[in-house]
Design an enzyme around this catalytic site. Structure first.
Site, short mmCIF file in Angstrom:
data_model
loop_
_atom_site.label_atom_id
_atom_site.label_comp_id
_atom_site.label_asym_id
_atom_site.label_seq_id
_atom_site.Cartn_x
_atom_site.Cartn_y
_atom_site.Cartn_z
N ARG A 88 0.86 -1.19 0.00
CA ARG A 88 0.00 0.00 0.00
C ARG A 88 0.90 1.24 0.00
O ARG A 88 1.93 1.27 0.67
CB ARG A 88 -0.92 0.03 1.23
CG ARG A 88 -2.11 -0.91 1.15
CD ARG A 88 -3.18 -0.44 0.16
NE ARG A 88 -4.32 -1.32 0.09
CZ ARG A 88 -4.49 -2.31 -0.79
NH1 ARG A 88 -3.56 -2.57 -1.69
NH2 ARG A 88 -5.58 -3.04 -0.78
N HIS A 130 -1.11 0.56 -9.75
CA HIS A 130 -1.85 -0.36 -8.86
C HIS A 130 -2.49 -1.51 -9.66
O HIS A 130 -3.70 -1.73 -9.58
CB HIS A 130 -2.91 0.41 -8.04
CG HIS A 130 -3.26 -0.29 -6.75
ND1 HIS A 130 -3.67 0.37 -5.63
CD2 HIS A 130 -3.25 -1.61 -6.44
CE1 HIS A 130 -3.91 -0.51 -4.66
NE2 HIS A 130 -3.66 -1.72 -5.13
N GLU A 143 -2.89 8.02 -3.88
CA GLU A 143 -3.48 7.48 -5.10
C GLU A 143 -4.78 8.16 -5.47
O GLU A 143 -5.58 8.42 -4.57
CB GLU A 143 -3.78 5.98 -4.89
CG GLU A 143 -2.67 5.12 -5.34
CD GLU A 143 -2.93 3.64 -5.14
OE1 GLU A 143 -2.07 2.98 -4.55
OE2 GLU A 143 -3.97 3.16 -5.57
#
Ligand code: NAD
Length: 323
Positions: free
Chosen positions: A242, A289, A271
């Site tokens: 993450r 991602h 993000e």
């Protein structure tokens, strides 16, 4: 009949399972290529029995309240569930599930793809060639680094971390060191791996550092300026876990000032925004991602999310209940 709201279109295997059960499934088709808006989620969750959410939506108290009193289960289409407020869900007696396991191989492969690409300078070489700069073979052209014989430091030896370590040890003859609150003597024996109790012990020893921890208060900015400085100047940092686990500003400085050799990352602190300084650097590979993004895996995640919903709504314990 139970009603399900799916916040964004996902591969259809799980949707078909829910429809075959006779459930009413509403998919928020508007959010095919964008994040679902807050309004769409709040309106969509009203009167449903289950919410099938993806990681781009914050599932907090307001969303849960909008779904109550009917909402019984939130099936998150991801292994990470940091977008869902778990304590609030518990308080409101709403089950939360995730999709672990089915994406382990795919994320491990993507991690390896990143590791090989940064070490062999694949993206940089591709840009170089397309720009017409390849004029002659050169004995010192774009020299990279071998993986074999090097040390991989795995931070978080869970499902994905241990799969990456296996590829590294068995496939590339890498030495493995790892840190995790739960060491595994069996894994150490099988892979010839070395356990270190702290990340501070791991960083100075590793040629590649690969991060596989969940995002928790204790792992936010785990890789900060101080820890980046503990890495070898020849080492590479890989992150498919993450984004907020790395302090992105500090990473940009580390790469620009060559505290480390390079980085390859799939996830970002803010993000979908990417710290602008990172984008202008040559010694980083950036993927948006997509570490779990293969057709097979995304279908399996769809099936697993649907299975969790069916089990919960039929009064059984869903297989991937997050505790
Ligand atoms: P997992 O729960 O099997 O493994 C996580 C491991 O981290 C556990 O062994 C845990 O003990 C360890 N850990 C926790 N805190 C730690 C710390 N401070 N230091 C060292 N180790 C620590 O989870 P997994 O299935 O391997 O997935 C790992 C993470 O990868 C997920 O939480 C998710 O956020 C991320 N992920 C990202 C993608 C992607 O698309 N990029 C896809 C899947 C998963």
């Amino acid at each position: 009949m139970p009603k399900i709201f799916v916040t964004r279109p996902i591969p259809d295997a799980g949707i078909k399972m829910l429809q075959d059960k006779g459930y009413e499934v509403v998919v928020n088709e508007a959010a095919k290529d964008r994040v679902a808006t807050r309004e769409e989620v709040l309106a969509g969750v009203k009167g449903v029995d289950a919410l099938l959410s993806v990681l781009t939506e914050k599932v907090d108290a307001e969303v849960m309240d909008a779904g109550l009193p009917t909402l019984k289960v939130i099936a998150n289409y991801a292994v990470g569930f940091d977008n869902v407020n778990l304590p609030v869900a518990k308080e409101k007696n709403i089950a939360v599930t995730n999709t672990p396991g089915v994406l382990t191989n795919t994320v491990a492969e993507h991690t390896f793809a990143l590791m090989l690409s940064i070490a062999h300078r694949i993206s940089e070489a591709d840009r170089f060639s397309r720009a017409g700069k390849y004029t002659a073979w050169g004995p010192q052209l774009l020299l990279g680094t071998d993986l074999s014989g090097k040390t991989l430091g795995v931070v978080g030896l869970g499902r994905i971390g241990s799969r990456v370590a296996m590829h590294a040890a068995k496939g590339f003859g890498m030495k493995i060191i790892y840190t995790d609150p739960k060491p595994s003597a069996e894994f150490e024996k099988e892979m010839g791996a070395e356990y270190v109790a702290t990340i501070e012990e791991l960083l100075p020893k590793a040629d590649f550092v690969s991060i596989h921890v969940p995002l928790l208060d204790s792992t936010r900015h785990l890789m900060n300026a101080e820890r980046l400085k503990m890495m070898k100047p020849t080492a590479y940092l890989v992150n498919t876990s993450r984004g907020p686990i790395i302090d992105e500003k500090a990473l940009a400085q580390a790469l620009a000032e060559n505290w480390i050799q390079g980085a390859a990352i799939d996830v970002f602190e803010f993000e979908p925004d990417i710290t602008p300084e990172l984008k202008s650097l040559e010694n980083i590979i950036i993927t948006p991602h997509i570490a779990s993004a293969t057709l097979e895996t995304r279908q399996l995640m769809s099936v697993l999310a649907a299975t969790n919903i069916i089990e919960a709504l039929e009064g059984r314990t869903p297989p991937n209940l997050v505790k």
